[in-house]
Design a protein around this motif. Structure first.
Motif, PDB file in Angstrom:
ATOM      1  N   LEU A  31       2.662 -11.248  14.764  1.00 36.78           N
ATOM      2  CA  LEU A  31       3.488 -10.131  14.317  1.00 36.78           C
ATOM      3  C   LEU A  31       4.367  -9.616  15.446  1.00 36.78           C
ATOM      4  O   LEU A  31       3.956  -9.554  16.604  1.00 36.78           O
ATOM      5  CB  LEU A  31       2.604  -8.988  13.804  1.00 36.78           C
ATOM      6  N   LYS A  32       5.579  -9.199  15.100  1.00 29.36           N
ATOM      7  CA  LYS A  32       6.481  -8.589  16.071  1.00 29.36           C
ATOM      8  C   LYS A  32       6.161  -7.108  16.276  1.00 29.36           C
ATOM      9  O   LYS A  32       6.407  -6.548  17.344  1.00 29.36           O
ATOM     10  CB  LYS A  32       7.932  -8.740  15.596  1.00 29.36           C
ATOM     11  N   SER A  33       5.659  -6.453  15.249  1.00 26.97           N
ATOM     12  CA  SER A  33       5.329  -5.033  15.334  1.00 26.97           C
ATOM     13  C   SER A  33       4.190  -4.819  16.330  1.00 26.97           C
ATOM     14  O   SER A  33       3.260  -5.614  16.412  1.00 26.97           O
ATOM     15  CB  SER A  33       4.904  -4.493  13.964  1.00 26.97           C
ATOM     16  N   GLU A  34       4.253  -3.694  17.061  1.00 29.39           N
ATOM     17  CA  GLU A  34       3.228  -3.431  18.075  1.00 29.39           C
ATOM     18  C   GLU A  34       1.904  -2.985  17.459  1.00 29.39           C
ATOM     19  O   GLU A  34       0.845  -3.210  18.036  1.00 29.39           O
ATOM     20  CB  GLU A  34       3.735  -2.384  19.074  1.00 29.39           C
ATOM     21  N   GLY A  35       1.977  -2.340  16.303  1.00 23.47           N
ATOM     22  CA  GLY A  35       0.757  -1.893  15.643  1.00 23.47           C
ATOM     23  C   GLY A  35       0.781  -2.301  14.175  1.00 23.47           C
ATOM     24  O   GLY A  35       1.836  -2.270  13.533  1.00 23.47           O
ATOM     25  N   ALA A  36      -0.378  -2.682  13.645  1.00 28.32           N
ATOM     26  CA  ALA A  36      -0.437  -3.086  12.237  1.00 28.32           C
ATOM     27  C   ALA A  36      -1.865  -2.979  11.724  1.00 28.32           C
ATOM     28  O   ALA A  36      -2.828  -3.211  12.465  1.00 28.32           O
ATOM     29  CB  ALA A  36       0.074  -4.511  12.057  1.00 28.32           C
ATOM     30  N   SER A 231      10.344   6.179  17.729  1.00 30.20           N
ATOM     31  CA  SER A 231       9.265   5.514  16.978  1.00 30.20           C
ATOM     32  C   SER A 231       9.570   4.047  16.715  1.00 30.20           C
ATOM     33  O   SER A 231       8.662   3.257  16.481  1.00 30.20           O
ATOM     34  CB  SER A 231       9.046   6.220  15.639  1.00 30.20           C
ATOM     35  N   LYS A 232      10.843   3.669  16.712  1.00 26.22           N
ATOM     36  CA  LYS A 232      11.318   2.364  16.254  1.00 26.22           C
ATOM     37  C   LYS A 232      11.069   2.242  14.751  1.00 26.22           C
ATOM     38  O   LYS A 232      10.919   3.224  14.044  1.00 26.22           O
ATOM     39  CB  LYS A 232      10.664   1.222  17.052  1.00 26.22           C
ATOM     40  N   GLN A 233      11.004   1.010  14.258  1.00 23.61           N
ATOM     41  CA  GLN A 233      10.870   0.772  12.825  1.00 23.61           C
ATOM     42  C   GLN A 233       9.408   0.910  12.383  1.00 23.61           C
ATOM     43  O   GLN A 233       8.504   0.355  13.013  1.00 23.61           O
ATOM     44  CB  GLN A 233      11.377  -0.623  12.470  1.00 23.61           C
ATOM     45  N   THR A 234       9.188   1.648  11.287  1.00 21.84           N
ATOM     46  CA  THR A 234       7.847   1.774  10.708  1.00 21.84           C
ATOM     47  C   THR A 234       7.927   1.513   9.209  1.00 21.84           C
ATOM     48  O   THR A 234       8.973   1.748   8.588  1.00 21.84           O
ATOM     49  CB  THR A 234       7.253   3.174  10.953  1.00 21.84           C
ATOM     50  N   LEU A 235       6.820   1.031   8.637  1.00 23.13           N
ATOM     51  CA  LEU A 235       6.841   0.682   7.219  1.00 23.13           C
ATOM     52  C   LEU A 235       5.426   0.746   6.638  1.00 23.13           C
ATOM     53  O   LEU A 235       4.481   0.243   7.236  1.00 23.13           O
ATOM     54  CB  LEU A 235       7.400  -0.730   7.022  1.00 23.13           C
ATOM     55  N   ALA A 236       5.323   1.372   5.462  1.00 20.90           N
ATOM     56  CA  ALA A 236       4.071   1.370   4.699  1.00 20.90           C
ATOM     57  C   ALA A 236       4.336   0.715   3.352  1.00 20.90           C
ATOM     58  O   ALA A 236       5.345   1.013   2.700  1.00 20.90           O
ATOM     59  CB  ALA A 236       3.558   2.791   4.503  1.00 20.90           C
ATOM     60  N   LYS A 256      14.868  -4.043  12.124  1.00 18.46           N
ATOM     61  CA  LYS A 256      14.504  -3.674  10.760  1.00 18.46           C
ATOM     62  C   LYS A 256      13.849  -4.840  10.022  1.00 18.46           C
ATOM     63  O   LYS A 256      12.851  -4.666   9.312  1.00 18.46           O
ATOM     64  CB  LYS A 256      15.742  -3.194  10.000  1.00 18.46           C
ATOM     65  N   ASN A 257      14.404  -6.039  10.171  1.00 14.77           N
ATOM     66  CA  ASN A 257      13.845  -7.185   9.464  1.00 14.77           C
ATOM     67  C   ASN A 257      12.445  -7.552   9.950  1.00 14.77           C
ATOM     68  O   ASN A 257      11.650  -8.140   9.202  1.00 14.77           O
ATOM     69  CB  ASN A 257      14.760  -8.403   9.579  1.00 14.77           C
ATOM     70  N   ASP A 258      12.127  -7.215  11.205  1.00 16.76           N
ATOM     71  CA  ASP A 258      10.805  -7.540  11.740  1.00 16.76           C
ATOM     72  C   ASP A 258       9.698  -6.860  10.939  1.00 16.76           C
ATOM     73  O   ASP A 258       8.654  -7.462  10.663  1.00 16.76           O
ATOM     74  CB  ASP A 258      10.701  -7.118  13.212  1.00 16.76           C
ATOM     75  N   LYS A 259       9.913  -5.610  10.554  1.00 22.74           N
ATOM     76  CA  LYS A 259       8.842  -4.903   9.847  1.00 22.74           C
ATOM     77  C   LYS A 259       8.625  -5.491   8.454  1.00 22.74           C
ATOM     78  O   LYS A 259       7.502  -5.504   7.945  1.00 22.74           O
ATOM     79  CB  LYS A 259       9.137  -3.404   9.767  1.00 22.74           C
ATOM     80  N   ASN A 261       9.299  -8.778   7.672  1.00 25.02           N
ATOM     81  CA  ASN A 261       8.684 -10.092   7.898  1.00 25.02           C
ATOM     82  C   ASN A 261       7.200  -9.953   8.220  1.00 25.02           C
ATOM     83  O   ASN A 261       6.366 -10.723   7.724  1.00 25.02           O
ATOM     84  CB  ASN A 261       9.397 -10.827   9.036  1.00 25.02           C
ATOM     85  N   ASP A 262       6.879  -8.977   9.047  1.00 23.98           N
ATOM     86  CA  ASP A 262       5.477  -8.744   9.406  1.00 23.98           C
ATOM     87  C   ASP A 262       4.665  -8.321   8.180  1.00 23.98           C
ATOM     88  O   ASP A 262       3.522  -8.755   7.990  1.00 23.98           O
ATOM     89  CB  ASP A 262       5.373  -7.671  10.485  1.00 23.98           C
ATOM     90  N   THR A 263       5.248  -7.477   7.351  1.00 21.43           N
ATOM     91  CA  THR A 263       4.554  -7.033   6.145  1.00 21.43           C
ATOM     92  C   THR A 263       4.303  -8.205   5.197  1.00 21.43           C
ATOM     93  O   THR A 263       3.223  -8.329   4.609  1.00 21.43           O
ATOM     94  CB  THR A 263       5.356  -5.935   5.431  1.00 21.43           C
ATOM     95  N   ALA A 264       5.300  -9.082   5.064  1.00 27.19           N
ATOM     96  CA  ALA A 264       5.124 -10.272   4.215  1.00 27.19           C
ATOM     97  C   ALA A 264       4.001 -11.166   4.750  1.00 27.19           C
ATOM     98  O   ALA A 264       3.188 -11.696   3.974  1.00 27.19           O
ATOM     99  CB  ALA A 264       6.430 -11.058   4.134  1.00 27.19           C
ATOM    100  N   LEU A 265       3.926 -11.330   6.081  1.00 27.34           N
ATOM    101  CA  LEU A 265       2.846 -12.108   6.675  1.00 27.34           C
ATOM    102  C   LEU A 265       1.485 -11.494   6.370  1.00 27.34           C
ATOM    103  O   LEU A 265       0.528 -12.190   6.021  1.00 27.34           O
ATOM    104  CB  LEU A 265       3.044 -12.213   8.193  1.00 27.34           C
ATOM    105  N   LEU A 266       1.399 -10.168   6.486  1.00 23.17           N
ATOM    106  CA  LEU A 266       0.144  -9.474   6.222  1.00 23.17           C
ATOM    107  C   LEU A 266      -0.289  -9.643   4.763  1.00 23.17           C
ATOM    108  O   LEU A 266      -1.449  -9.942   4.473  1.00 23.17           O
ATOM    109  CB  LEU A 266       0.279  -7.990   6.553  1.00 23.17           C
ATOM    110  N   LEU A 267       0.649  -9.432   3.856  1.00 26.06           N
ATOM    111  CA  LEU A 267       0.309  -9.518   2.434  1.00 26.06           C
ATOM    112  C   LEU A 267      -0.076 -10.939   2.036  1.00 26.06           C
ATOM    113  O   LEU A 267      -1.030 -11.142   1.273  1.00 26.06           O
ATOM    114  CB  LEU A 267       1.471  -9.004   1.583  1.00 26.06           C
ATOM    115  N   ASP A 268       0.659 -11.930   2.540  1.00 27.12           N
ATOM    116  CA  ASP A 268       0.297 -13.326   2.277  1.00 27.12           C
ATOM    117  C   ASP A 268      -1.108 -13.634   2.794  1.00 27.12           C
ATOM    118  O   ASP A 268      -1.906 -14.304   2.124  1.00 27.12           O
ATOM    119  CB  ASP A 268       1.301 -14.278   2.947  1.00 27.12           C
ATOM    120  N   TYR A 269      -1.380 -13.154   3.982  1.00 30.83           N
ATOM    121  CA  TYR A 269      -2.697 -13.351   4.582  1.00 30.83           C
ATOM    122  C   TYR A 269      -3.785 -12.724   3.702  1.00 30.83           C
ATOM    123  O   TYR A 269      -4.832 -13.333   3.433  1.00 30.83           O
ATOM    124  CB  TYR A 269      -2.719 -12.740   5.982  1.00 30.83           C
TER     125      TYR A 269
END
Length: 390
Positions: A31-36, A231-236, A256-259, A261-269
């Protein structure tokens, strides 16, 4: 405030008795996001965690907390009079006018769907009088009702303040609690809303690109975006594939796209790795000579490859994947050992026993007397016979 205090007392009791769940790692996700954090929305199991308890700034994800607090503590049909302070807020707004009167629910919609900073402050002042009092009560509410440990909010909208912070874990817990409220879930999942205000008539569109459909992803049911330069980009995001429901939070993405892409990786996982199972009520688990069981049918999260169940001497059941990685943990109830039941012998009543004993003695006595009489008679007869012979 009295209403809040009474709720606080009740909830503190409930919270201390809830099922516990703990984080499971998934280091293979890049993931590119620092926290998840990724949660199973139904069981609360933590399916993925990256820097989950690091202090970060939430930006507009704050509004998730503001919304559920307002829904829980306020009257959705009450009319809010918008203040000068509310209309003076920076950033994204729904362009309220000072003195405008708006139903509380409509303000919550404007705050969540269009991220209106002015609507957030109007809500805070309506619920608790001032932003300061609102923030104090919100922090107490989040800790007591949801169990967050590393969150401190100073405003209702997420505009930057050094003392306004949270963590990916806390935000995931807040979001996961909020979506169980049907009013919140409806607004959180709204894609389009017609807005008619004194100064602004428009069609509000959710800012969440996956929910909106700009970045299609199967099963997305709700979402909220956030951004400030600090804060940079955040997403729920929440999602449901018909088999498992997920809650995902990512924080501090540079792009913006990183959050997304990271969310899609999490949900797929989450979709591909986990499934639900049920531990049946009364199912027995043994630890040494102690026995434990769930009081009710209990939904658990397990790996699609199966799971390993381990229980310790305190009755804590650990659900692990095939690699021994803990997915979930829950407390079972101790089963008291059964005492051997002794069948009492049937005892005769004392009076009946004495009567029976007396009857036996009488019979025996009569038999002895009869025998003695016969013996004496026989002996006398023999004596007379011997005398005649002599």
């Amino acid at each position: 405030m009295k209403k809040f205090v009474s709720v606080l007392i009740i909830v503190l009791f409930i919270f201390t008795n809830r099922i516990n769940v703990f984080a499971a790692g998934a280091d293979q996700l890049d993931l590119k996001s620092e926290g998840a954090v990724l949660l199973d929305s139904d069981t609360g199991a933590v399916l993925f965690a990256k820097n989950a308890n690091d202090k970060m700034y939430p930006a507009s994800l704050t509004k998730i907390a503001t919304a559920i607090y307002a829904i829980d503590m306020g009257n959705l049909e009450s009319i809010v009079t918008v203040s000068h302070n509310a209309v003076s807020q920076d950033g994204t707004r729904v362009y309220l006018n000072e003195g405008e009167q708006v139903p509380l629910k409509k303000l919550i919609q404007g705050m969540l769907i269009n991220s209106g900073n002015d609507a957030a402050v109007a809500i805070a002042e309506h619920i608790d009088g001032t932003v300061e009092h609102f923030s104090e009560n919100l922090n107490m509410y989040l800790k007591a009702k949801i169990g967050v440990n590393n969150t401190h909010f100073t405003n209702p909208n997420g505009l930057f303040d050094e003392n306004h912070y949270t963590t990916a874990m806390d935000l995931a817990l807040i979001t996961n609690y909020a979506i169980k409220n049907p009013v919140f879930a409806e607004i959180f999942g709204t894609k389009v809303l017609e807005w008619k205000g004194q100064s602004w008539e428009t069609t509000l569109l959710t800012h969440h690109r996956m929910l909106k459909g700009e970045l299609p992803f199967p099963g997305v049911t709700g979402g909220k975006t956030g951004y400030t330069s600090e804060s940079k980009q955040t997403l729920a995001t929440t999602a449901d594939n018909g088999k498992i429901r997920l809650t995902a939070v990512v924080m501090k993405s540079e792009l913006k796209n990183d959050k997304y892409n990271d969310t899609a990786l999490l949900l797929d996982y989450g979709y591909n790795t986990f499934q639900h199972a049920t531990i049946k009520q009364g199912e027995i688990f043994k630890a040494d000579n102690n026995f434990f069981y769930p009081e009710n049918d209990t939904l658990i999260t397990e790996s699609v490859k199966g799971c390993i169940k381990k229980i310790n001497n305190d009755g804590m059941l650990s659900i692990e994947d095939q690699d021994g990685q803990q997915i979930q943990s829950l407390q079972l109830k101790y089963k008291e050992p059964q005492k051997l039941k002794t069948v009492p012998t049937k005892r005769e009543k004392p009076k009946e026993h004495k009567q029976q004993l007396f009857q036996v003695n009488v019979i025996l006595g009569m038999m002895i007397i009869a025998f003695a009489g016969a013996f004496i008679g026989f002996r006398n007869k023999r004596t007379r016979k011997y005398k005649n012979l002599s």
